[in-house]
Design a protein around this motif. Structure first.
Motif, mmCIF file in Angstrom:
data_model
loop_
_atom_site.group_PDB
_atom_site.id
_atom_site.type_symbol
_atom_site.label_atom_id
_atom_site.label_comp_id
_atom_site.label_asym_id
_atom_site.label_seq_id
_atom_site.Cartn_x
_atom_site.Cartn_y
_atom_site.Cartn_z
ATOM 1 N N MET A 1 7.320 27.918 36.745
ATOM 2 C CA MET A 1 8.134 27.645 35.572
ATOM 3 C C MET A 1 7.546 26.455 34.834
ATOM 4 O O MET A 1 7.005 25.540 35.437
ATOM 5 C CB MET A 1 9.572 27.361 35.988
ATOM 6 N N ILE A 2 7.707 26.481 33.528
ATOM 7 C CA ILE A 2 7.118 25.467 32.656
ATOM 8 C C ILE A 2 8.235 24.792 31.871
ATOM 9 O O ILE A 2 9.099 25.466 31.310
ATOM 10 C CB ILE A 2 6.104 26.107 31.681
ATOM 11 N N ALA A 3 8.202 23.460 31.848
ATOM 12 C CA ALA A 3 9.196 22.695 31.096
ATOM 13 C C ALA A 3 8.527 22.034 29.903
ATOM 14 O O ALA A 3 7.402 21.544 29.996
ATOM 15 C CB ALA A 3 9.842 21.638 31.978
ATOM 16 N N GLY A 4 9.233 22.031 28.786
ATOM 17 C CA GLY A 4 8.758 21.360 27.581
ATOM 18 C C GLY A 4 9.796 20.358 27.125
ATOM 19 O O GLY A 4 10.998 20.600 27.247
ATOM 20 N N PHE B 1 17.380 10.887 31.639
ATOM 21 C CA PHE B 1 16.130 11.643 31.614
ATOM 22 C C PHE B 1 15.603 11.844 33.037
ATOM 23 O O PHE B 1 15.161 12.939 33.389
ATOM 24 C CB PHE B 1 15.087 10.947 30.740
ATOM 25 N N VAL B 2 15.668 10.823 33.847
ATOM 26 C CA VAL B 2 15.249 10.939 35.247
ATOM 27 C C VAL B 2 16.096 12.003 35.944
ATOM 28 O O VAL B 2 15.572 12.881 36.639
ATOM 29 C CB VAL B 2 15.352 9.582 35.979
ATOM 30 N N ASP B 3 17.408 11.946 35.740
ATOM 31 C CA ASP B 3 18.311 12.939 36.336
ATOM 32 C C ASP B 3 17.970 14.350 35.867
ATOM 33 O O ASP B 3 17.981 15.298 36.655
ATOM 34 C CB ASP B 3 19.771 12.618 35.993
ATOM 35 N N LEU B 4 17.668 14.489 34.577
ATOM 36 C CA LEU B 4 17.310 15.793 34.018
ATOM 37 C C LEU B 4 16.031 16.326 34.665
ATOM 38 O O LEU B 4 15.971 17.496 35.052
ATOM 39 C CB LEU B 4 17.118 15.689 32.502
ATOM 40 N N LEU B 5 15.026 15.481 34.803
ATOM 41 C CA LEU B 5 13.771 15.908 35.425
ATOM 42 C C LEU B 5 14.001 16.431 36.842
ATOM 43 O O LEU B 5 13.526 17.512 37.202
ATOM 44 C CB LEU B 5 12.765 14.747 35.450
ATOM 45 N N TYR B 6 14.733 15.670 37.638
ATOM 46 C CA TYR B 6 14.998 16.104 39.009
ATOM 47 C C TYR B 6 15.831 17.377 39.040
ATOM 48 O O TYR B 6 15.573 18.278 39.841
ATOM 49 C CB TYR B 6 15.693 14.995 39.810
ATOM 50 N N SER B 7 16.803 17.478 38.163
ATOM 51 C CA SER B 7 17.683 18.646 38.134
ATOM 52 C C SER B 7 16.919 19.927 37.778
ATOM 53 O O SER B 7 17.032 20.936 38.481
ATOM 54 C CB SER B 7 18.804 18.401 37.121
ATOM 55 N N ILE B 8 16.145 19.892 36.692
ATOM 56 C CA ILE B 8 15.450 21.123 36.312
ATOM 57 C C ILE B 8 14.349 21.470 37.315
ATOM 58 O O ILE B 8 14.061 22.640 37.529
ATOM 59 C CB ILE B 8 14.909 21.102 34.869
ATOM 60 N N GLU C 1 14.532 20.883 40.564
ATOM 61 C CA GLU C 1 15.228 21.445 41.735
ATOM 62 C C GLU C 1 15.716 22.870 41.461
ATOM 63 O O GLU C 1 15.571 23.757 42.295
ATOM 64 C CB GLU C 1 16.422 20.552 42.101
ATOM 65 N N ILE C 2 16.254 23.098 40.288
ATOM 66 C CA ILE C 2 16.816 24.411 39.943
ATOM 67 C C ILE C 2 15.726 25.441 39.653
ATOM 68 O O ILE C 2 15.813 26.590 40.077
ATOM 69 C CB ILE C 2 17.774 24.297 38.740
ATOM 70 N N HIS C 3 14.697 25.034 38.917
ATOM 71 C CA HIS C 3 13.713 25.994 38.407
ATOM 72 C C HIS C 3 12.336 25.921 39.063
ATOM 73 O O HIS C 3 11.487 26.759 38.773
ATOM 74 C CB HIS C 3 13.564 25.828 36.889
ATOM 75 N N GLY C 4 12.091 24.928 39.902
ATOM 76 C CA GLY C 4 10.786 24.822 40.550
ATOM 77 C C GLY C 4 9.656 24.655 39.552
ATOM 78 O O GLY C 4 8.724 25.451 39.504
ATOM 79 N N ILE C 5 9.725 23.633 38.755
ATOM 80 C CA ILE C 5 8.755 23.390 37.687
ATOM 81 C C ILE C 5 7.360 23.131 38.267
ATOM 82 O O ILE C 5 7.189 22.319 39.167
ATOM 83 C CB ILE C 5 9.193 22.176 36.832
ATOM 84 N N SER C 6 6.356 23.838 37.737
ATOM 85 C CA SER C 6 4.971 23.620 38.160
ATOM 86 C C SER C 6 4.137 22.956 37.061
ATOM 87 O O SER C 6 3.102 22.364 37.335
ATOM 88 C CB SER C 6 4.313 24.947 38.545
ATOM 89 N N HIS C 7 4.611 23.063 35.808
ATOM 90 C CA HIS C 7 3.902 22.502 34.659
ATOM 91 C C HIS C 7 4.920 21.913 33.678
ATOM 92 O O HIS C 7 6.014 22.489 33.503
ATOM 93 C CB HIS C 7 3.095 23.569 33.928
ATOM 94 N N MET C 8 4.560 20.796 33.056
ATOM 95 C CA MET C 8 5.425 20.168 32.057
ATOM 96 C C MET C 8 4.565 19.690 30.887
ATOM 97 O O MET C 8 3.429 19.264 31.088
ATOM 98 C CB MET C 8 6.153 18.942 32.621
ATOM 99 N N ALA C 9 5.127 19.754 29.690
ATOM 100 C CA ALA C 9 4.412 19.285 28.509
ATOM 101 C C ALA C 9 5.365 18.540 27.592
ATOM 102 O O ALA C 9 6.576 18.771 27.612
ATOM 103 C CB ALA C 9 3.782 20.463 27.760
ATOM 104 N N ILE C 10 4.787 17.652 26.805
ATOM 105 C CA ILE C 10 5.551 16.915 25.800
ATOM 106 C C ILE C 10 4.837 17.009 24.461
ATOM 107 O O ILE C 10 3.631 17.235 24.390
ATOM 108 C CB ILE C 10 5.741 15.428 26.172
ATOM 109 N N GLU C 11 5.616 16.825 23.400
ATOM 110 C CA GLU C 11 5.056 16.730 22.063
ATOM 111 C C GLU C 11 4.589 15.286 21.872
ATOM 112 O O GLU C 11 5.318 14.349 22.194
ATOM 113 C CB GLU C 11 6.128 17.093 21.034
ATOM 114 N N GLN C 12 3.377 15.110 21.359
ATOM 115 C CA GLN C 12 2.849 13.767 21.137
ATOM 116 C C GLN C 12 3.606 13.067 20.021
ATOM 117 O O GLN C 12 4.141 13.707 19.118
ATOM 118 C CB GLN C 12 1.374 13.817 20.752
#
Length: 161
Positions: free
Chosen positions: A1-4, A44-51, A53-64
């Motif tokens: 799963m990928i988070a943006g 934001f820290v809570d959100l990162l851990y939550s998603i 844990e729920i979705h098993g994130i393997s990749h994350m990206a941000i807008e510069q």
């Protein structure tokens, strides 16, 4: 799963699968600047851990951030603080990261990378095509739209879609 993520006081987030299909998207509003810095960024820290844990994130990206690391002011301070948290979390959890330039993201989502006065509207309209519930959300949703595009951009980049 990928988070943006679209980092800012109104922080947009989205998670998609390997086929760039959005499974969840939303936003959090960081507490006011009058709170202690650790309290301000805790959601934001809570959100990162939550998603993760729920979705098993393997990749994350941000807008510069437009303006780069030399940009000053409160907006830049918030962005760079959130970016640091993002990178520390990714390092700790062994998650691949990427950053995407605003013009690259706009070209990916709308076919036109030129930034104009209508960019937010164009990005929103393009995001609704991939996440219909966005249309019914109330309040400021352009941060969510941007996060949807960030997640989808990274999914297509790593999976060659």
């Amino acid at each position: 799963m990928i988070a943006g993520f679209d980092l800012g006081v109104n922080l947009g987030y989205a998670v998609c699968n390997d086929h760039a299909e959005i499974v969840v998207a939303g936003k959090i509003k960081l507490p006011s600047k009058h709170t202690h810095e650790f309290e301000r960024y805790a959601p934001f820290v809570d959100l990162l851990y939550s998603i993760h844990e729920i979705h098993g994130i393997s990749h994350m990206a941000i807008e510069q951030l437009i303006g780069g690391p030399n940009m000053g002011g409160a907006t830049a301070k918030i962005f760079w603080s959130l970016r640091t948290i993002f990178l520390q979390f990714a390092y700790k959890e062994v998650i691949h990261t990427e950053e995407v330039h605003v013009a690259t993201l706009k070209k990916f989502s709308t076919g036109n990378g030129k930034l104009t006065n209508r960019s937010k509207e164009e990005m929103f309209n393009a995001a609704v095509k991939h996440f219909l519930p966005l249309e019914g959300m109330e309040g400021k949703v352009d941060d969510i739209a941007d996060a949807i595009h960030v997640a989808r951009w990274y999914a297509t980049r790593i999976n060659d879609l």
